[in-house]
Motif scaffolding. Structure first.
Motif, PDB file in Angstrom:
ATOM      1  N   LEU A 135       0.806  -1.217   0.000  1.00 20.01           N
ATOM      2  CA  LEU A 135       0.000   0.000   0.000  1.00 20.01           C
ATOM      3  C   LEU A 135       0.840   1.268   0.000  1.00 20.01           C
ATOM      4  CD1 LEU A 135      -2.911  -1.080   2.350  1.00 20.01           C
ATOM      5  CD2 LEU A 135      -2.664  -1.349  -0.124  1.00 20.01           C
ATOM      6  N   ASP A 136       2.103   1.167   0.393  1.00 19.22           N
ATOM      7  CA  ASP A 136       2.972   2.347   0.370  1.00 19.22           C
ATOM      8  C   ASP A 136       3.790   2.447  -0.919  1.00 19.22           C
ATOM      9  OD1 ASP A 136       4.707   0.238   0.847  1.00 19.22           O
ATOM     10  OD2 ASP A 136       5.709   1.176   2.549  1.00 19.22           O
ATOM     11  N   ALA A 137       3.534   1.570  -1.885  1.00 19.85           N
ATOM     12  CA  ALA A 137       4.282   1.593  -3.151  1.00 19.85           C
ATOM     13  C   ALA A 137       3.350   1.326  -4.336  1.00 19.85           C
ATOM     14  CB  ALA A 137       5.413   0.578  -3.110  1.00 19.85           C
ATOM     15  N   LEU A 138       2.189   1.962  -4.326  1.00 19.86           N
ATOM     16  CA  LEU A 138       1.219   1.774  -5.408  1.00 19.86           C
ATOM     17  C   LEU A 138       1.629   2.569  -6.640  1.00 19.86           C
ATOM     18  CD1 LEU A 138      -2.079   2.171  -3.349  1.00 19.86           C
ATOM     19  CD2 LEU A 138      -1.127   0.037  -4.263  1.00 19.86           C
ATOM     20  N   PRO A 139       1.356   2.048  -7.834  1.00 21.74           N
ATOM     21  CA  PRO A 139       1.563   2.846  -9.041  1.00 21.74           C
ATOM     22  C   PRO A 139       0.467   3.922  -9.109  1.00 21.74           C
ATOM     23  CG  PRO A 139       0.477   0.801  -9.596  1.00 21.74           C
ATOM     24  CD  PRO A 139       0.790   0.731  -8.129  1.00 21.74           C
ATOM     25  N   PRO A 140       0.555   4.845 -10.054  1.00 19.91           N
ATOM     26  CA  PRO A 140      -0.529   5.835 -10.194  1.00 19.91           C
ATOM     27  C   PRO A 140      -1.862   5.117 -10.437  1.00 19.91           C
ATOM     28  CG  PRO A 140       1.370   6.480 -11.512  1.00 19.91           C
ATOM     29  CD  PRO A 140       1.643   5.082 -11.008  1.00 19.91           C
ATOM     30  N   LEU A 141      -2.883   5.513  -9.660  1.00 19.79           N
ATOM     31  CA  LEU A 141      -4.217   4.906  -9.749  1.00 19.79           C
ATOM     32  C   LEU A 141      -5.274   6.001  -9.739  1.00 19.79           C
ATOM     33  CD1 LEU A 141      -3.788   2.060  -7.102  1.00 19.79           C
ATOM     34  CD2 LEU A 141      -4.003   1.740  -9.577  1.00 19.79           C
ATOM     35  N   SER A 142      -6.443   5.666 -10.224  1.00 19.49           N
ATOM     36  CA  SER A 142      -7.566   6.599 -10.182  1.00 19.49           C
ATOM     37  C   SER A 142      -8.011   6.815  -8.745  1.00 19.49           C
ATOM     38  CB  SER A 142      -8.742   6.052 -11.002  1.00 19.49           C
ATOM     39  OG  SER A 142      -9.311   4.932 -10.335  1.00 19.49           O
ATOM     40  N   GLU A 143      -8.729   7.903  -8.513  1.00 16.60           N
ATOM     41  CA  GLU A 143      -9.286   8.158  -7.183  1.00 16.60           C
ATOM     42  C   GLU A 143     -10.243   7.037  -6.786  1.00 16.60           C
ATOM     43  OE1 GLU A 143      -8.505  10.379  -4.823  1.00 16.60           O
ATOM     44  OE2 GLU A 143      -6.870  10.898  -6.191  1.00 16.60           O
TER      45      GLU A 143
END
Length: 162
Positions: free
Chosen positions: A128-136
């Motif tokens: 959860l601290d290394a997510l790629p760019p994601l939608s809201e």
């Protein structure tokens, strides 16, 4: 998300006019708390796994089927995270859809994450601290999966007391 045959048949009759469809979004977590994501083959964006139920298919069945079809991961559905009508989407071919999305928290129980169909270019587990760019939308669903909160839904704009 590949277009199901029953949608193609509808489109042959109604053209690009708006369709209101059910949709299921799955937030799959593993025993280490990592979330399973796919990078879409069509636009390269990272996203949660989602799909359209087949006629007569229960949302939980859709979640399990879509996760396995797209990632080869086996999962079980644990709870409903959110229910909402999404904003209408206009696809490059001119089709317009709006989804009644049911987001479900799922737990991985087997399989090895890999690209398992032509809808995804990559599949991966992310902390959860290394997510790629994601939608809201995706970020909020991931947050809800980790929270001890009731199912989210939009409240009516104006509620009257009787």
């Amino acid at each position: 998300m590949a277009t199901p045959d029953f949608i193609r048949e509808l489109r042959a009759t109604i053209g690009h006019r708006p369709l209101f469809l059910p949709g299921v979004t799955s937030v799959v977590l593993d025993e280490d708390g990592r979330v399973l994501l796919v990078r879409r083959a069509d636009d390269g964006r990272w996203t949660l796994i989602g799909g359209i139920p087949e006629p007569g298919e229960e949302p939980a069945e859709t979640a399990v089927r879509e996760v396995e079809e797209e990632t080869a991961v086996h999962c079980v559905v644990e709870r409903v995270l959110a229910v909402e009508a999404t904003d209408p989407i206009r696809y490059p071919n001119g089709d317009v859809c709006q989804f009644l999305d049911i987001s479900l928290a799922c737990r991985a129980v087997g399989g090895e994450a890999r690209v398992n169909d032509d809808e995804s270019a990559e599949v991966g587990w992310f902390t959860l601290d290394a997510l790629p760019p994601l939608s809201e939308h995706a970020l909020e669903r991931i947050r809800l999966a980790g929270a001890d909160e009731p199912t989210w839904f939009a409240q009516p704009a104006a509620q009257t007391l009787r």
